[in-house]
Design a protein around this motif. Structure first.
Motif, PDB file in Angstrom:
ATOM      1  N   ILE A   5      51.830  13.118  38.823  1.00  0.00           N
ATOM      2  CA  ILE A   5      50.507  13.723  38.943  1.00  0.00           C
ATOM      3  C   ILE A   5      50.001  13.409  40.351  1.00  0.00           C
ATOM      4  O   ILE A   5      49.814  12.241  40.695  1.00  0.00           O
ATOM      5  N   LEU A   6      49.792  14.439  41.149  1.00  0.00           N
ATOM      6  CA  LEU A   6      49.343  14.244  42.524  1.00  0.00           C
ATOM      7  C   LEU A   6      47.827  14.382  42.564  1.00  0.00           C
ATOM      8  O   LEU A   6      47.288  15.442  42.245  1.00  0.00           O
ATOM      9  N   VAL A   7      47.132  13.302  42.935  1.00  0.00           N
ATOM     10  CA  VAL A   7      45.674  13.311  42.971  1.00  0.00           C
ATOM     11  C   VAL A   7      45.197  13.015  44.391  1.00  0.00           C
ATOM     12  O   VAL A   7      45.985  12.725  45.288  1.00  0.00           O
ATOM     13  N   GLY A   8      43.878  13.082  44.599  1.00  0.00           N
ATOM     14  CA  GLY A   8      43.346  13.204  45.941  1.00  0.00           C
ATOM     15  C   GLY A   8      43.093  11.950  46.739  1.00  0.00           C
ATOM     16  O   GLY A   8      42.480  12.025  47.799  1.00  0.00           O
ATOM     17  N   GLY A   9      43.534  10.780  46.275  1.00  0.00           N
ATOM     18  CA  GLY A   9      43.327   9.551  47.037  1.00  0.00           C
ATOM     19  C   GLY A   9      44.353   9.368  48.140  1.00  0.00           C
ATOM     20  O   GLY A   9      45.075  10.293  48.509  1.00  0.00           O
ATOM     21  N   ARG A  10      44.413   8.143  48.653  1.00  0.00           N
ATOM     22  CA  ARG A  10      45.322   7.821  49.750  1.00  0.00           C
ATOM     23  C   ARG A  10      46.763   7.785  49.251  1.00  0.00           C
ATOM     24  O   ARG A  10      47.033   7.327  48.141  1.00  0.00           O
ATOM     25  N   LEU A  11      47.684   8.246  50.082  1.00  0.00           N
ATOM     26  CA  LEU A  11      49.103   8.094  49.778  1.00  0.00           C
ATOM     27  C   LEU A  11      49.821   7.727  51.066  1.00  0.00           C
ATOM     28  O   LEU A  11      49.878   8.518  52.007  1.00  0.00           O
ATOM     29  N   ILE A  12      50.343   6.491  51.123  1.00  0.00           N
ATOM     30  CA  ILE A  12      51.007   5.980  52.311  1.00  0.00           C
ATOM     31  C   ILE A  12      52.511   6.213  52.178  1.00  0.00           C
ATOM     32  O   ILE A  12      53.107   5.857  51.152  1.00  0.00           O
ATOM     33  N   PRO A  13      53.147   6.792  53.189  1.00  0.00           N
ATOM     34  CA  PRO A  13      54.590   7.086  53.108  1.00  0.00           C
ATOM     35  C   PRO A  13      55.442   5.850  53.314  1.00  0.00           C
ATOM     36  O   PRO A  13      56.127   5.703  54.314  1.00  0.00           O
ATOM     37  N   THR A  14      55.397   4.939  52.345  1.00  0.00           N
ATOM     38  CA  THR A  14      56.194   3.720  52.410  1.00  0.00           C
ATOM     39  C   THR A  14      57.593   3.956  51.838  1.00  0.00           C
ATOM     40  O   THR A  14      57.799   4.884  51.043  1.00  0.00           O
ATOM     41  N   PRO A  15      58.553   3.116  52.200  1.00  0.00           N
ATOM     42  CA  PRO A  15      59.890   3.219  51.592  1.00  0.00           C
ATOM     43  C   PRO A  15      59.844   3.049  50.074  1.00  0.00           C
ATOM     44  O   PRO A  15      60.738   3.523  49.366  1.00  0.00           O
ATOM     45  N   LEU A  16      58.806   2.381  49.573  1.00  0.00           N
ATOM     46  CA  LEU A  16      58.696   2.158  48.133  1.00  0.00           C
ATOM     47  C   LEU A  16      58.667   3.461  47.349  1.00  0.00           C
ATOM     48  O   LEU A  16      59.227   3.566  46.263  1.00  0.00           O
ATOM     49  N   LEU A  17      57.975   4.437  47.913  1.00  0.00           N
ATOM     50  CA  LEU A  17      57.854   5.709  47.191  1.00  0.00           C
ATOM     51  C   LEU A  17      59.211   6.392  47.032  1.00  0.00           C
ATOM     52  O   LEU A  17      59.438   7.102  46.054  1.00  0.00           O
ATOM     53  N   GLY A  18      60.101   6.157  47.975  1.00  0.00           N
ATOM     54  CA  GLY A  18      61.375   6.862  47.962  1.00  0.00           C
ATOM     55  C   GLY A  18      62.299   6.477  46.833  1.00  0.00           C
ATOM     56  O   GLY A  18      63.265   7.196  46.566  1.00  0.00           O
ATOM     57  N   THR A  19      62.025   5.356  46.160  1.00  0.00           N
ATOM     58  CA  THR A  19      62.919   4.928  45.088  1.00  0.00           C
ATOM     59  C   THR A  19      62.315   5.141  43.703  1.00  0.00           C
ATOM     60  O   THR A  19      62.876   4.685  42.709  1.00  0.00           O
ATOM     61  N   LEU A  20      61.161   5.832  43.649  1.00  0.00           N
ATOM     62  CA  LEU A  20      60.631   6.197  42.335  1.00  0.00           C
ATOM     63  C   LEU A  20      61.609   7.127  41.620  1.00  0.00           C
ATOM     64  O   LEU A  20      62.253   7.972  42.262  1.00  0.00           O
ATOM     65  N   PRO A  21      61.721   7.019  40.304  1.00  0.00           N
ATOM     66  CA  PRO A  21      62.529   7.992  39.568  1.00  0.00           C
ATOM     67  C   PRO A  21      62.012   9.406  39.825  1.00  0.00           C
ATOM     68  O   PRO A  21      60.801   9.636  39.799  1.00  0.00           O
ATOM     69  N   ARG A  22      62.911  10.308  40.103  1.00  0.00           N
ATOM     70  CA  ARG A  22      62.482  11.675  40.409  1.00  0.00           C
ATOM     71  C   ARG A  22      61.854  12.321  39.176  1.00  0.00           C
ATOM     72  O   ARG A  22      62.266  12.065  38.041  1.00  0.00           O
ATOM     73  N   PRO A  23      60.861  13.164  39.375  1.00  0.00           N
ATOM     74  CA  PRO A  23      60.130  13.734  38.241  1.00  0.00           C
ATOM     75  C   PRO A  23      60.837  14.921  37.605  1.00  0.00           C
ATOM     76  O   PRO A  23      61.588  15.648  38.256  1.00  0.00           O
ATOM     77  N   ASP A  24      60.563  15.097  36.329  1.00  0.00           N
ATOM     78  CA  ASP A  24      60.963  16.324  35.641  1.00  0.00           C
ATOM     79  C   ASP A  24      59.910  17.409  35.814  1.00  0.00           C
ATOM     80  O   ASP A  24      60.195  18.599  35.640  1.00  0.00           O
ATOM     81  N   LEU A  25      58.706  16.992  36.179  1.00  0.00           N
ATOM     82  CA  LEU A  25      57.563  17.891  36.244  1.00  0.00           C
ATOM     83  C   LEU A  25      56.598  17.355  37.287  1.00  0.00           C
ATOM     84  O   LEU A  25      56.376  16.139  37.366  1.00  0.00           O
ATOM     85  N   VAL A  26      56.022  18.240  38.112  1.00  0.00           N
ATOM     86  CA  VAL A  26      55.021  17.845  39.102  1.00  0.00           C
ATOM     87  C   VAL A  26      53.762  18.693  38.906  1.00  0.00           C
ATOM     88  O   VAL A  26      53.825  19.924  38.961  1.00  0.00           O
ATOM     89  N   ILE A  27      52.653  18.009  38.682  1.00  0.00           N
ATOM     90  CA  ILE A  27      51.360  18.672  38.531  1.00  0.00           C
ATOM     91  C   ILE A  27      50.448  18.166  39.644  1.00  0.00           C
ATOM     92  O   ILE A  27      50.294  16.954  39.816  1.00  0.00           O
ATOM     93  N   ALA A  28      49.846  19.075  40.386  1.00  0.00           N
ATOM     94  CA  ALA A  28      48.910  18.701  41.441  1.00  0.00           C
ATOM     95  C   ALA A  28      47.488  18.956  40.970  1.00  0.00           C
ATOM     96  O   ALA A  28      47.188  20.004  40.387  1.00  0.00           O
TER      97      ALA A  28
END
Length: 211
Positions: A5-28
């Motif tokens: 779920i993509l919401v409107g706060g801050r999102l920092i492009p850290t390496p941490l985000l790159g290892t999240l399990p990939r989604p089956d569904l993306v809702i913005a």
């Protein structure tokens, strides 16, 4: 099924985000769609009243709602994900925006966890997981990271392991600073409650990813 779920706060492009399990569904949710490029994902559904998405251009089916409504755009995005069968939610952009929205997201995540969903909140540089008596946590976390347990109600029998200052069966008052700014010392942290509602938060200081 994992939904991002993509919401409107801050999102920092850290390496941490790159290892999240990939989604089956993306809702913005409205302006949260701007995070899609950073994350390298295609949005399946874009929901909201579209009052905060100026300058954002993505190709995705829209669910347009009136400005005068009884739910935030983030709540509408969660509803859309659940209606499509999501059982795990990763809410990206959860921190660093408006405080009222961030707090509502955190409290809503606690409620959703009580309804049987697994929920992760993140802004890339901050993370959060609801902790309920029915949903103990066992998380592989980077040693040295700052970990807090925020007491959203009075807590009974809090047990916390894998940290610098472990607890066994502790009773914690609502809003207490006692359980703020602990430190991860082992690769796995476990937390469980006898009664109450809490949010476990993490400020990583390594390039490793909570998983």
């Amino acid at each position: 099924m994992i939904a991002w779920i993509l919401v409107g706060g801050r999102l920092i492009p850290t390496p941490l985000l790159g290892t999240l399990p990939r989604p089956d569904l993306v809702i913005a949710a409205d302006g949260g769609a701007r995070h899609a490029v950073l994350l390298g994902v295609t949005v399946d559904t874009w929901v909201g009243d579209f009052d905060s998405s100026g300058g954002v251009h993505i190709s995705a089916p829209r669910e347009v709602h009136p400005t005068a409504k009884n739910a935030t755009d983030a709540e509408l995005a969660v509803q859309a994900a659940r209606s499509r069968g999501a059982t795990e939610l990763v809410i990206l952009g959860a921190f660093g925006g408006r405080f009222d929205h961030a707090l509502a997201l955190a409290l809503g995540a606690v409620r959703l966890t009580g309804e049987g969903l697994r929920v992760t909140l993140t802004s890339g540089d901050e993370w959060g997981w609801p902790l309920l008596p029915s949903s103990p946590l066992s998380l592989a976390l980077p040693p040295g990271a700052t970990l807090s347990v925020l007491a959203l109600t009075e807590l009974r029998a809090l047990t916390l392991r894998g940290v610098r200052w472990p607890l066994t069966g502790a009773d914690v008052p609502l809003g207490s600073g006692w359980t703020v700014s602990n430190e991860v010392q082992e690769e796995r942290v476990t937390a469980e409650l006898g009664a109450g509602l809490a949010l476990l938060t993490l400020l990583p200081d390594t390039a490793e990813e909570p998983r």
